[in-house]
Design a protein around this motif. Structure first.
Motif, PDB file in Angstrom:
ATOM      1  N   ALA A   1       3.995  51.386 104.904  1.00 16.88           N
ATOM      2  CA  ALA A   1       4.454  52.397 105.857  1.00 16.88           C
ATOM      3  C   ALA A   1       5.575  53.223 105.241  1.00 16.88           C
ATOM      4  O   ALA A   1       6.453  52.684 104.562  1.00 16.88           O
ATOM      5  CB  ALA A   1       4.946  51.727 107.135  1.00 16.88           C
ATOM      6  N   PRO A   2       5.581  54.539 105.438  1.00 16.96           N
ATOM      7  CA  PRO A   2       6.702  55.361 104.970  1.00 16.96           C
ATOM      8  C   PRO A   2       7.977  54.995 105.724  1.00 16.96           C
ATOM      9  O   PRO A   2       7.943  54.378 106.791  1.00 16.96           O
ATOM     10  CB  PRO A   2       6.263  56.794 105.295  1.00 16.96           C
ATOM     11  CG  PRO A   2       4.789  56.706 105.551  1.00 16.96           C
ATOM     12  CD  PRO A   2       4.532  55.336 106.090  1.00 16.96           C
ATOM     13  N   ALA A   3       9.121  55.391 105.163  1.00 17.85           N
ATOM     14  CA  ALA A   3      10.424  55.163 105.810  1.00 17.85           C
ATOM     15  C   ALA A   3      10.888  56.464 106.459  1.00 17.85           C
ATOM     16  O   ALA A   3      11.078  57.472 105.778  1.00 17.85           O
ATOM     17  CB  ALA A   3      11.451  54.683 104.799  1.00 17.85           C
ATOM     18  N   SER A   4      11.044  56.448 107.762  1.00 14.15           N
ATOM     19  CA  SER A   4      11.518  57.634 108.481  1.00 14.15           C
ATOM     20  C   SER A   4      12.965  57.926 108.103  1.00 14.15           C
ATOM     21  O   SER A   4      13.757  57.012 107.872  1.00 14.15           O
ATOM     22  CB  SER A   4      11.404  57.418 109.990  1.00 14.15           C
ATOM     23  OG  SER A   4      10.068  57.110 110.350  1.00 14.15           O
ATOM     24  N   VAL A   5      13.311  59.222 108.043  1.00 11.95           N
ATOM     25  CA  VAL A   5      14.663  59.632 107.657  1.00 11.95           C
ATOM     26  C   VAL A   5      15.347  60.403 108.781  1.00 11.95           C
ATOM     27  O   VAL A   5      16.415  60.035 109.258  1.00 11.95           O
ATOM     28  CB  VAL A   5      14.641  60.467 106.361  1.00 11.95           C
ATOM     29  CG1 VAL A   5      16.031  60.989 106.030  1.00 11.95           C
ATOM     30  CG2 VAL A   5      14.086  59.646 105.205  1.00 11.95           C
TER      31      VAL A   5
END
Length: 289
Positions: free
Chosen positions: A56-60
């Motif tokens: 999963a990508p990391a939200s910023v």
């Protein structure tokens, strides 16, 4: 396909059971059946190709549980990890419900960037109405990875009302003045203000009135605060000249970035004067006997 007593037939290729959960190891068992005895079947080639789906990508940003005053915010996330180092594409979803059944934004096949930081801005027809919104991102190579943890952002486009009551007194230290004001609200006159800021402009030449006075006032400071609706907020303006009278104007900014109008009052106060010593006797140049 992962369940007992099942098998693949034919020349393939055969897709592995979708429920393998990205496990790296598996057992392969087969048998040969010949209808032309005693000829023995042969395997000419056995090729196993695997693909581990990306993480999963990391939200910023917008940060989780934050506020934003733009109806077309920019969503930012960092690159997803992928064991196979495959080229990745991304999918962004924004919804007014945590189950994402009603999607306001659903962008797919968003390309990766060389910087490892991806951005996507809401466009025409995707404007977010004031209120709470949920957003998430997933990565895809030939398989789709898991969604990022949903984050919440609240769109808030209403500024606090201008300050209508404020007073100023000499501060506790030289070069300081304390201003106390009645906070209005996060949205006009309503709502508590959390993570807000008081923008202060000041002048020694006279009251700071209206936009012209605000723009021409030579001094300014910013003070953070949180308070309930209608609460009295004291802020200390420091680094001022000693023994000088200052006139002030205020604006309030909420955590979403909405800024109020200029205060309708311009309180004033004088800074403290440091003590002075005057020598009286003996006078300068006197000869003592």
């Amino acid at each position: 396909n992962g369940s007992a007593d099942t098998f693949y037939t034919g020349t393939g290729p055969h897709n592995l059971w979708a429920g393998h959960s990205d496990k790296k190891f598996f057992k392969l068992k087969g048998y040969f059946d010949s209808a032309v005895a005693p000829v023995s079947p042969e395997i000419n080639d056995l090729k196993i190709v695997r693909n581990l789906r990306p993480l999963a990508p990391a939200s910023v940003s917008p940060a989780n549980n934050s506020k934003n005053n733009s109806v077309v915010p920019v969503f930012t996330w960092s690159a997803a990890g992928d064991t196979d180092n495959d080229p990745l594409y991304y999918r962004l979803q924004v919804s007014d419900s945590s189950d994402f059944l009603n999607k306001r934004i659903d962008r797919n096949f968003l390309p990766a960037t060389s910087s490892g930081v991806m951005q996507c801005q809401a466009g025409s027809g995707e404007e977010l109405l004031p209120g709470a919104w949920y957003w998430r991102v997933s990565a895809t190579d030939s398989s789709t990875g898991p969604w990022s943890q949903p984050w919440t952002v609240t769109v808030d486009t209403i500024a606090p009302s201008p300050v209508a009551a404020a007073a100023a007194v000499t501060g506790n230290t030289n070069g300081s003045i304390i201003i106390s004001f009645y906070a209005t609200g996060d949205n006009g006159d309503f709502g508590d203000i959390s993570g807000g800021a008081c923008l202060v402009k000041y002048s020694t030449s006279g009251p700071v009135i209206g936009e012209p006075g605000w723009d021409s006032a030579p001094g300014g400071q910013e003070k953070t605060f949180s308070t309930s609706q209608g609460g009295i907020v004291p802020v200390t303006v420091d680094s001022l000249m000693n023994a000088a009278t200052y006139y002030f104007a205020l604006r309030l900014r909420d955590s979403a970035g909405n800024v109020s109008g200029i205060s309708s009052v311009s309180p004033s106060a004088a800074t403290n004067s440091p003590p002075s010593v005057v020598l009286s006797s003996p006078s300068a140049g006197a000869i003592l006997s």
